[in-house]
Design an enzyme around this catalytic site. Structure first.
Site, PDB file in Angstrom:
ATOM      1  N   TRP A 142       0.679  -1.321  -0.030  1.00 22.26           N
ATOM      2  CA  TRP A 142       0.123   0.046  -0.082  1.00 22.26           C
ATOM      3  C   TRP A 142       0.826   1.138  -0.042  1.00 22.26           C
ATOM      4  O   TRP A 142       0.275   2.239  -0.163  1.00 22.26           O
ATOM      5  CB  TRP A 142      -0.980   0.015   1.113  1.00 22.26           C
ATOM      6  CG  TRP A 142      -2.132  -1.022   1.224  1.00 22.26           C
ATOM      7  CD1 TRP A 142      -2.277  -2.194   0.413  1.00 22.26           C
ATOM      8  CD2 TRP A 142      -3.134  -1.020   2.446  1.00 22.26           C
ATOM      9  NE1 TRP A 142      -3.208  -2.736   0.531  1.00 22.26           N
ATOM     10  CE2 TRP A 142      -3.906  -2.179   1.823  1.00 22.26           C
ATOM     11  CE3 TRP A 142      -3.456  -0.211   3.265  1.00 22.26           C
ATOM     12  CZ2 TRP A 142      -5.126  -2.825   2.334  1.00 22.26           C
ATOM     13  CZ3 TRP A 142      -4.754  -0.756   3.944  1.00 22.26           C
ATOM     14  CH2 TRP A 142      -5.291  -1.758   3.627  1.00 22.26           C
ATOM     15  N   GLY A 153       1.431  -2.694  -6.312  1.00 19.14           N
ATOM     16  CA  GLY A 153       1.433  -1.332  -5.906  1.00 19.14           C
ATOM     17  C   GLY A 153       0.101  -0.755  -6.116  1.00 19.14           C
ATOM     18  O   GLY A 153      -0.931  -0.991  -5.413  1.00 19.14           O
ATOM     19  N   GLY A 154       0.079   0.205  -7.079  1.00 14.83           N
ATOM     20  CA  GLY A 154      -1.146   0.817  -7.426  1.00 14.83           C
ATOM     21  C   GLY A 154      -2.479   0.012  -7.587  1.00 14.83           C
ATOM     22  O   GLY A 154      -3.442   0.406  -6.843  1.00 14.83           O
ATOM     23  N   SER A 202       4.013  -2.522 -12.041  1.00 13.25           N
ATOM     24  CA  SER A 202       2.655  -2.287 -12.863  1.00 13.25           C
ATOM     25  C   SER A 202       1.938  -3.477 -13.156  1.00 13.25           C
ATOM     26  O   SER A 202       1.425  -3.914 -14.164  1.00 13.25           O
ATOM     27  CB  SER A 202       3.222  -1.685 -14.454  1.00 13.25           C
ATOM     28  OG  SER A 202       3.564  -0.439 -13.900  1.00 13.25           O
ATOM     29  N   GLY A 220       5.083   1.837 -11.210  1.00  9.11           N
ATOM     30  CA  GLY A 220       4.224   2.921 -11.077  1.00  9.11           C
ATOM     31  C   GLY A 220       4.113   3.495 -12.573  1.00  9.11           C
ATOM     32  O   GLY A 220       3.789   4.720 -12.743  1.00  9.11           O
TER      33      GLY A 220
END
Ligand code: 13P
Length: 258
Positions: free
Chosen positions: A10, A233-234, A212, A173
């Site tokens: 996160w 991640g995202g 990604s 990212g």
């Protein structure tokens, strides 16, 4: 066979109430996949304890995004693996944001790795080359240095508490994930390097891909033989997307691998 692991990093997102609410939603949404896929979420340290309690009794585990190497002492702002021991399951170390933005060195990461393992945390060690290193054809050299330095002195019996995350920095990212073939090839190199400290146990260590990962590319990445999961991640910040990545992982398991 290695059980797949999907980890949600996160990073520095969500307030404590938001994080807690999201964790409870994941608890409900991910239940159908718990028999097939290991899932760990890594919230910011300030909400880790609260979320660990909220997830008690379900299969989702929690991890810290970082920790120091000392047990206690005058280290303002730091948390220690000893504080995490017994209730927090995983510890991520060596993320490229820690290496680049907080100047963490290979030597420090080696100390963190030992501290995490000493307190029986399952350590995920992140490695990966920058765009500049990738363009210069130095990926193998960089990965070799990062792995050997971080793993220095780790004992054979500790191999089972270790996972590696391969995160090419240029893919983090950016929306530009590594191709499945490239990721698989580099992760094959990583597994080869793990043989020197761990021998046959190297084949049991999970290697995750990060950079990604989305619901759209998860399947093609996870079909690769060396890719045992993802460090997300995202897409881990959006409940629907994270759940779809876990779902895709479960589906890959149920169909023959390439
Ligand atoms: P993204 O999935 O946002 O590219 O981040 C990857 C990552 O850094 C996970 O640790």
């Amino acid at each position: 066979m290695r059980r797949p692991l999907i980890a949600g990093n996160w990073k520095m997102h969500f307030t404590v109430p938001e994080g807690l609410e999201y964790a409870l939603q994941l608890r409900r949404d991910l239940e159908p996949y718990s028999a097939l896929v290991d899932v760990v979420i890594m919230p910011p340290a300030v909400m880790l304890w609260e979320i660990a309690n909220a997830l008690r009794g379900c299969a989702i585990e929690v991890g810290a995004q970082n920790a120091g190497w000392e047990d206690q002492g005058p280290f303002t702002g730091e948390i220690s693996p000893k504080m995490l021991a017994g209730w927090c399951h995983y510890l991520l170390i060596g993320h490229s944001e820690r290496r680049q933005l907080f100047n963490e060195t290979d030597e420090e990461l080696n100390r963190k790795l030992h501290a995490g393992l000493r307190h029986r945390l399952k350590v995920i060690l992140a490695v990966g080359e920058t765009l500049e290193e990738y363009d210069a054809g130095r990926t193998a050299e960089v990965i070799t240095r990062q792995l050997n330095a971080a793993l220095y002195g780790v004992e054979l019996r500790q191999a089972t508490d270790l996972s590696i995350a391969y995160e090419p920095v240029w893919a983090i990212g950016t929306g530009k994930a590594a191709t499945p073939d490239y990721a698989n090839e580099t992760m094959g190199l990583i597994r080869g390097l793990l043989q020197s400290p761990f021998g046959a146990l190297a084949s049991q260590i999970r290697i995750l891909y990060g950079g990604s990962v989305t619901p759209a590319n998860a399947r093609s990445l996870l079909e690769q033989p060396e890719i045992d999961g993802g460090l997300v991640g995202g897409a881990s910040l959006k409940p629907g997307e994270f759940t779809r990545i876990v779902q895709a992982t479960a589906e890959v398991l149920q169909s023959p691998r390439v």
